[in-house]
Design a protein around this motif. Sequence first.
Motif, PDB file in Angstrom:
ATOM      1  N   HIS A 257      -6.044  -4.626  -3.408  1.00 43.89           N
ATOM      2  CA  HIS A 257      -7.447  -4.190  -3.358  1.00 43.89           C
ATOM      3  C   HIS A 257      -7.757  -3.546  -2.007  1.00 43.89           C
ATOM      4  O   HIS A 257      -8.374  -2.471  -1.934  1.00 43.89           O
ATOM      5  CB  HIS A 257      -8.376  -5.378  -3.609  1.00 43.89           C
ATOM      6  CG  HIS A 257      -9.798  -4.977  -3.849  1.00 43.89           C
ATOM      7  ND1 HIS A 257     -10.859  -5.836  -3.668  1.00 43.89           N
ATOM      8  CD2 HIS A 257     -10.352  -3.799  -4.233  1.00 43.89           C
ATOM      9  CE1 HIS A 257     -11.984  -5.217  -3.944  1.00 43.89           C
ATOM     10  NE2 HIS A 257     -11.708  -3.980  -4.292  1.00 43.89           N
ATOM     11  N   VAL A 258      -7.310  -4.181  -0.939  1.00 43.38           N
ATOM     12  CA  VAL A 258      -7.520  -3.635   0.411  1.00 43.38           C
ATOM     13  C   VAL A 258      -6.841  -2.281   0.540  1.00 43.38           C
ATOM     14  O   VAL A 258      -7.424  -1.307   1.037  1.00 43.38           O
ATOM     15  CB  VAL A 258      -6.995  -4.616   1.484  1.00 43.38           C
ATOM     16  CG1 VAL A 258      -7.009  -3.956   2.860  1.00 43.38           C
ATOM     17  CG2 VAL A 258      -7.824  -5.901   1.491  1.00 43.38           C
ATOM     18  N   ALA A 259      -5.586  -2.200   0.082  1.00 47.10           N
ATOM     19  CA  ALA A 259      -4.826  -0.951   0.194  1.00 47.10           C
ATOM     20  C   ALA A 259      -5.479   0.178  -0.588  1.00 47.10           C
ATOM     21  O   ALA A 259      -5.579   1.313  -0.107  1.00 47.10           O
ATOM     22  CB  ALA A 259      -3.396  -1.176  -0.289  1.00 47.10           C
TER      23      ALA A 259
ATOM     24  N   LYS B 141      -8.630   0.511  -1.457  1.00 42.44           N
ATOM     25  CA  LYS B 141      -9.886   0.919  -0.805  1.00 42.44           C
ATOM     26  C   LYS B 141      -9.597   1.810   0.395  1.00 42.44           C
ATOM     27  O   LYS B 141     -10.288   2.814   0.635  1.00 42.44           O
ATOM     28  CB  LYS B 141     -10.686  -0.313  -0.381  1.00 42.44           C
ATOM     29  CG  LYS B 141     -11.158  -1.175  -1.539  1.00 42.44           C
ATOM     30  CD  LYS B 141     -12.246  -0.490  -2.360  1.00 42.44           C
ATOM     31  CE  LYS B 141     -13.563  -0.502  -1.593  1.00 42.44           C
ATOM     32  NZ  LYS B 141     -14.647   0.104  -2.389  1.00 42.44           N
ATOM     33  N   GLU B 142      -8.588   1.470   1.161  1.00 44.31           N
ATOM     34  CA  GLU B 142      -8.210   2.276   2.327  1.00 44.31           C
ATOM     35  C   GLU B 142      -7.747   3.669   1.911  1.00 44.31           C
ATOM     36  O   GLU B 142      -7.891   4.634   2.661  1.00 44.31           O
ATOM     37  CB  GLU B 142      -7.107   1.572   3.116  1.00 44.31           C
ATOM     38  CG  GLU B 142      -7.582   0.320   3.852  1.00 44.31           C
ATOM     39  CD  GLU B 142      -6.453  -0.417   4.543  1.00 44.31           C
ATOM     40  OE1 GLU B 142      -5.268  -0.083   4.252  1.00 44.31           O
ATOM     41  OE2 GLU B 142      -6.725  -1.314   5.358  1.00 44.31           O
TER      42      GLU B 142
ATOM     43  N   ASP C 125     -14.410   0.995  -6.280  1.00 46.44           N
ATOM     44  CA  ASP C 125     -14.284  -0.233  -7.061  1.00 46.44           C
ATOM     45  C   ASP C 125     -14.414   0.019  -8.560  1.00 46.44           C
ATOM     46  O   ASP C 125     -13.848  -0.732  -9.372  1.00 46.44           O
ATOM     47  CB  ASP C 125     -15.336  -1.257  -6.615  1.00 46.44           C
ATOM     48  CG  ASP C 125     -14.891  -2.011  -5.364  1.00 46.44           C
ATOM     49  OD1 ASP C 125     -13.672  -2.228  -5.199  1.00 46.44           O
ATOM     50  OD2 ASP C 125     -15.756  -2.370  -4.549  1.00 46.44           O
TER      51      ASP C 125
ATOM     52  N   GLY D 287       0.800  -1.213   0.000  1.00 46.39           N
ATOM     53  CA  GLY D 287       0.000   0.000   0.000  1.00 46.39           C
ATOM     54  C   GLY D 287       0.832   1.262   0.000  1.00 46.39           C
ATOM     55  O   GLY D 287       0.477   2.264  -0.642  1.00 46.39           O
TER      56      GLY D 287
ATOM     57  N   LYS E 213      -5.412  -9.360  -3.826  1.00 45.88           N
ATOM     58  CA  LYS E 213      -6.213  -9.141  -2.617  1.00 45.88           C
ATOM     59  C   LYS E 213      -5.622  -8.042  -1.751  1.00 45.88           C
ATOM     60  O   LYS E 213      -6.345  -7.165  -1.251  1.00 45.88           O
ATOM     61  CB  LYS E 213      -6.316 -10.445  -1.816  1.00 45.88           C
ATOM     62  CG  LYS E 213      -7.267 -11.467  -2.417  1.00 45.88           C
ATOM     63  CD  LYS E 213      -7.394 -12.699  -1.523  1.00 45.88           C
ATOM     64  CE  LYS E 213      -8.419 -13.673  -2.074  1.00 45.88           C
ATOM     65  NZ  LYS E 213      -8.554 -14.890  -1.207  1.00 45.88           N
ATOM     66  N   SER E 214      -4.311  -8.055  -1.553  1.00 49.30           N
ATOM     67  CA  SER E 214      -3.679  -7.056  -0.692  1.00 49.30           C
ATOM     68  C   SER E 214      -3.759  -5.662  -1.310  1.00 49.30           C
ATOM     69  O   SER E 214      -3.995  -4.671  -0.606  1.00 49.30           O
ATOM     70  CB  SER E 214      -2.226  -7.433  -0.406  1.00 49.30           C
ATOM     71  OG  SER E 214      -1.446  -7.409  -1.588  1.00 49.30           O
TER      72      SER E 214
END
Length: 359
Positions: free
Chosen positions: A343-345, A347-348, A353, A315, A340-341
């Motif tokens: 995507h999380v970063a 969004k944060e 999306d 991130g 996956k990692s």
Amino acid sequence: MTKSDLKHEITIDELRKHDNDSDPWFVINNQVYSGTAFLKDHPGGAQSIISAAGLDTTDEFMAIHSETAKAMMPGYHLGTLDSAAKIALSEPQSEVASNEPRDAFLNPRSWTKAVLSSKKKISADTIIFTFTLEHETQTLGLPVGQHLMIRLRDPVEREAIIRPYTPISEMNSKGRLDVLIKLYLEGDIGGKMSKAMNSLPIGHGVDFKGPIGKFTYLGKGLCSINGTEKKVKKFAMICGGSGITPIFQVFRAVMRDKDDTTTCTVLNGNRLFEDILCKEELDALLWGNEDRGEVIHTLTKAPETWKGLRGRINGELVQKHCEFHEETLVLVCGPEALEKSIHVALKEQGWNDDQILFF
């Protein structure tokens, strides 16, 4: 994958009424399913559903989809083919005879065969497979940003092995197709497709189908995502390993067009220096385009002489090099853990999306 209490039989005429792009039905193991609910959000794009309308798609579905996807199917189960429909669907479809060669090689509704003409090893575990198309003036017929499927048969079990790939060929190349494939061959856990591709002799025919995918780059910042056009000013391209191939295809299209003002930042993660794929090609595309393009490599096991970044894409790296902007589209392709990692970063960091696209 079926509703245990559903006893409805479906005729071939009923199935063929849904051979369309508005309410497509498809068949898996003689069971009929509705694809309508998938038209908007299917990872492979609406075209992958429409292309299967009215057809038996057992091999493709079983080879590509996860157990999670298979567990969802009872909710879309419509019934079972009746005896006559099973026979009709198992018969090969006749084609209209024509002496005219097809302009484009790929067909989204049927498999077409190309012949392996060469193998070029570019690293310890990566090979460029070159295939000869049906005739020397034939184009592949693959829009920028889309991919194709390759089908082989397991030499022992004879089951279909099907995987999606993005070619590295020039989109306007004629008579040939180049596919860069990273092979996983170690021990019993080696990939089935890797082992099958590695064992192919020169002159062997291989099945292809496509195009598939929900993203197409139309040029000059204009994208099509599941048929909806979107204008962007910048691409943030995040990839790892062989995930570079779809990224490279879009990056090349932007850099080759001197009138395209879209800018691109590529974050490319690998383990070793020799694992970096398409590096020479990326460097060549950057020559003279430094104002529009940037490629940043990071290695988890870099040599002492490496002057670039070290470590995994995370991130912090994304935030530093991919500044949030409403007119930026993030393209991501790589191992599942990376996707996956990231995507999380993202969004944060405030990305929506609809600004993130996974190949």
